[in-house]
Scaffold this motif. Structure first.
Motif, short mmCIF file in Angstrom:
data_model
loop_
_atom_site.label_atom_id
_atom_site.label_comp_id
_atom_site.label_asym_id
_atom_site.label_seq_id
_atom_site.Cartn_x
_atom_site.Cartn_y
_atom_site.Cartn_z
N THR A 1 40.58 38.99 35.69
CA THR A 1 39.22 39.44 35.39
C THR A 1 39.06 39.73 33.90
O THR A 1 38.06 39.37 33.28
CB THR A 1 38.89 40.71 36.20
N HIS B 1 37.13 52.22 42.50
CA HIS B 1 38.58 52.17 42.28
C HIS B 1 39.21 50.86 42.73
O HIS B 1 40.37 50.84 43.16
CB HIS B 1 39.27 53.34 42.99
N GLU B 2 38.46 49.79 42.65
CA GLU B 2 39.05 48.49 42.90
C GLU B 2 39.84 48.07 41.66
O GLU B 2 39.37 48.20 40.54
CB GLU B 2 37.98 47.45 43.23
N ARG B 3 41.04 47.55 41.86
CA ARG B 3 41.92 47.22 40.74
C ARG B 3 41.33 46.08 39.91
O ARG B 3 40.94 45.05 40.44
CB ARG B 3 43.31 46.82 41.26
N LEU B 4 41.28 46.31 38.60
CA LEU B 4 40.79 45.29 37.68
C LEU B 4 41.94 44.35 37.34
O LEU B 4 42.87 44.72 36.64
CB LEU B 4 40.24 45.94 36.42
N LYS B 5 41.89 43.15 37.86
CA LYS B 5 43.00 42.22 37.72
C LYS B 5 43.04 41.63 36.32
O LYS B 5 42.03 41.50 35.64
CB LYS B 5 42.84 41.09 38.75
N ALA C 1 35.38 48.43 39.91
CA ALA C 1 36.63 49.04 39.44
C ALA C 1 36.41 50.48 39.00
O ALA C 1 37.22 51.37 39.29
CB ALA C 1 37.20 48.21 38.29
#
Length: 307
Positions: free
Chosen positions: A125, A118-122, A114
């Motif tokens: 998570t 830049h992977e979305r932190l859900k 993330a």
């Protein structure tokens, strides 16, 4: 399910279970007076020719580019740091607890992805991170009032972080296109440098004595090192990183079982609850937020890793 996936699941299971065998061979060596750098020096030293023989038998090349060499050096050092900090943690806490705390590394991977990619932190998570922290809190103080070693906890977290950085790096660099055996060979070779430098600086090396110690060091080199590293990388290529990581839950479970059955370590109800919370939290965050999609399209649960 095709044969490739069956092989992938089997390899992932073997990788996790064999890595969980670390305490079985390491703890007796530590109890007999061998220091961690010496144990790991011989562990890596014996594992390297095993990997070299595998490469020759499979016809794999030892050739890598200059850029790949630099990357392999960095990742080898990370693996070496992960090994030494985990083994040192065994001196401060039960092996089963240390191995379970180590299993927070997939959570670290999620946050690194993330932050850097830049992977979305859900929300799931974040929830699972909180669950894992509650689990660690339960482990921190047992029913007898004794607290978990701060030094041991810090060492395990450093081990987990080093391994998380290694996983992210291997998957996000050109090393993903390098043959599995080649990557494993050089990672172990460069990881060995940490222990060589330590021996040169300290001037101390504990050499295994007798058949018993040599057999334990040899088992460390073969099972939790050569076999585990190789099977992990192969499993990722067969079934993807997500199911391979889920199978990683076998690591702490194996270590806990060994700790209780072989070394007579005690687990309280509070400890068991903490272990379960950590494993459930990490498993949920690895699966991710697409559980609903998995129910209608099971194949999406297992993204393929393209080399």
């Amino acid at each position: 399910m095709d044969s490739r996936k069956i092989q992938g699941y089997a390899l992932g299971f073997i990788a996790a279970a064999t890595y969980g065998l670390n305490p079985l061979f390491a703890l007796p060596l530590i109890a007999e007076g061998m220091d961690t750098p010496s144990i790991l020096f011989f562990r890596y030293l014996l594992a390297i020719p095993i990997m070299a023989l595998m490469m020759v038998a499979r016809g794999k090349t030892f050739k890598v580019t200059r850029r790949q060499t630099v990357l392999l050096l960095g990742f080898g050092l990370l693996v070496g740091v992960s090994s030494v900090t985990l083994f040192e943690a065994y001196r401060y806490m039960d092996a089963g607890i240390a191995s379970t705390l180590l299993f927070v590394y997939p959570l670290m991977v999620a946050f690194i992805m993330a932050a850097l990619f830049h992977e979305r932190l859900k929300p799931l998570t974040i929830f699972c991170l909180a669950m894992a922290l509650v689990g660690i809190g339960l482990l921190y103080k047992g029913e007898g009032g004794a607290t978990l070693s701060v030094a041991g906890t810090v060492l395990v977290m450093l081990s987990a972080l080093s391994y998380a950085l290694y996983i992210v790096g291997i998957n996000k660099t050109e090393l993903a296109r390098v043959p599995t055996l080649t990557v494993t060979f050089y990672v172990l070779t460069f990881g060995l440098l940490i222990f060589v430098v330590n021996i040169l600086v300290s001037g101390h090396l504990s050499v295994p004595s007798g058949v018993g110690q040599w057999s334990r060091v040899g088992a460390l080199a073969l099972l939790p090192t050569a076999v585990s590293f190789l099977c992990t990388t192969l499993a990722i290529t067969y079934i993807g990183s997500t199911p391979t990581a889920i199978l990683g839950a076998m690591e702490p479970l194996t270590a806990v079982v060994i700790g209780v059955t072989v070394f007579h370590e005690q687990l309280t109800v509070r400890d068991v609850c903490g272990l379960v919370l950590i494993i459930v939290a990490v498993t949920l965050v690895i699966v991710g937020g697409s559980i609903g999609q998995h129910l209608t399209a099971i194949r999406r649960l297992f993204p393929r890793h393209h080399r």
